[in-house]
Write a protein that holds these residues in place. Sequence first.
Motif, PDB file in Angstrom:
ATOM      1  N   ARG A   2      51.805  36.246  80.977  1.00 19.23           N
ATOM      2  CA  ARG A   2      51.146  35.093  80.376  1.00 19.23           C
ATOM      3  C   ARG A   2      49.855  35.530  79.712  1.00 19.23           C
ATOM      4  O   ARG A   2      49.103  36.313  80.260  1.00 19.23           O
ATOM      5  CB  ARG A   2      50.782  34.049  81.431  1.00 19.23           C
ATOM      6  CG  ARG A   2      51.934  33.327  82.049  1.00 19.23           C
ATOM      7  CD  ARG A   2      52.357  32.156  81.214  1.00 19.23           C
ATOM      8  NE  ARG A   2      53.507  31.536  81.851  1.00 19.23           N
ATOM      9  CZ  ARG A   2      53.821  30.283  81.731  1.00 19.23           C
ATOM     10  NH1 ARG A   2      53.108  29.495  80.977  1.00 19.23           N
ATOM     11  NH2 ARG A   2      54.874  29.804  82.332  1.00 19.23           N
ATOM     12  N   VAL A   3      49.622  34.987  78.550  1.00 19.13           N
ATOM     13  CA  VAL A   3      48.343  35.157  77.866  1.00 19.13           C
ATOM     14  C   VAL A   3      47.605  33.839  78.024  1.00 19.13           C
ATOM     15  O   VAL A   3      48.113  32.790  77.631  1.00 19.13           O
ATOM     16  CB  VAL A   3      48.541  35.486  76.371  1.00 19.13           C
ATOM     17  CG1 VAL A   3      47.200  35.637  75.676  1.00 19.13           C
ATOM     18  CG2 VAL A   3      49.392  36.730  76.196  1.00 19.13           C
ATOM     19  N   ALA A  44      54.451  35.697  77.178  1.00 16.89           N
ATOM     20  CA  ALA A  44      54.713  36.902  76.390  1.00 16.89           C
ATOM     21  C   ALA A  44      55.808  37.688  77.111  1.00 16.89           C
ATOM     22  O   ALA A  44      55.782  37.814  78.336  1.00 16.89           O
ATOM     23  CB  ALA A  44      53.451  37.743  76.256  1.00 16.89           C
ATOM     24  N   SER A  47      54.220  43.686  77.588  1.00 20.16           N
ATOM     25  CA  SER A  47      52.829  44.028  77.268  1.00 20.16           C
ATOM     26  C   SER A  47      52.629  44.265  75.772  1.00 20.16           C
ATOM     27  O   SER A  47      51.557  43.995  75.233  1.00 20.16           O
ATOM     28  CB  SER A  47      52.382  45.240  78.068  1.00 20.16           C
ATOM     29  OG  SER A  47      53.179  46.361  77.751  1.00 20.16           O
ATOM     30  N   SER A  50      52.198  40.881  74.267  1.00 14.77           N
ATOM     31  CA  SER A  50      50.894  40.317  74.631  1.00 14.77           C
ATOM     32  C   SER A  50      49.772  40.957  73.813  1.00 14.77           C
ATOM     33  O   SER A  50      48.825  40.282  73.425  1.00 14.77           O
ATOM     34  CB  SER A  50      50.630  40.455  76.124  1.00 14.77           C
ATOM     35  OG  SER A  50      50.470  41.804  76.483  1.00 14.77           O
ATOM     36  N   GLN A  54      47.184  39.074  71.331  1.00 10.39           N
ATOM     37  CA  GLN A  54      45.736  39.278  71.415  1.00 10.39           C
ATOM     38  C   GLN A  54      45.153  39.664  70.056  1.00 10.39           C
ATOM     39  O   GLN A  54      44.085  39.190  69.678  1.00 10.39           O
ATOM     40  CB  GLN A  54      45.398  40.352  72.445  1.00 10.39           C
ATOM     41  CG  GLN A  54      45.574  39.889  73.875  1.00 10.39           C
ATOM     42  CD  GLN A  54      45.270  41.000  74.855  1.00 10.39           C
ATOM     43  OE1 GLN A  54      45.856  42.069  74.787  1.00 10.39           O
ATOM     44  NE2 GLN A  54      44.343  40.735  75.759  1.00 10.39           N
ATOM     45  N   ILE A  71      45.403  38.377  80.595  1.00 12.68           N
ATOM     46  CA  ILE A  71      46.837  38.627  80.698  1.00 12.68           C
ATOM     47  C   ILE A  71      47.181  38.720  82.188  1.00 12.68           C
ATOM     48  O   ILE A  71      46.573  39.512  82.912  1.00 12.68           O
ATOM     49  CB  ILE A  71      47.226  39.949  80.003  1.00 12.68           C
ATOM     50  CG1 ILE A  71      46.684  40.007  78.578  1.00 12.68           C
ATOM     51  CG2 ILE A  71      48.728  40.158  80.052  1.00 12.68           C
ATOM     52  CD1 ILE A  71      47.231  38.967  77.660  1.00 12.68           C
TER      53      ILE A  71
END
Length: 101
Positions: A2-3, A44, A47, A50, A54, A71
Amino acid sequence: MRVIIFFDLPTVTVDERKAYSQFRKFLINEGFIMMQESVYTKIALNSTTSKLIQDRIRKSKPPRGLVQMLIITEKQFSGIEYVVGSGQDTIVDNISRLVIL
């Protein structure tokens, strides 16, 4: 993953309110959902995704104010405890604390 986006943006001038509105609309168009006022979250897949999210946030941030990104994993996100209190219906309608200058 999750972001989570936390932001505190000034809204004093017309330009600041416009920047706030544009940033909020950007988040919604990017698929973020509001958890609370000024707290938005998006799933997301990994990684890499994500980091791309970002980067897009960094490019679209308003010129003033504070934007923070966090994150976390889905397991951590599922551990959120929601503490909900009851609303207060009592309305104080007297002048006992009235100050006359």
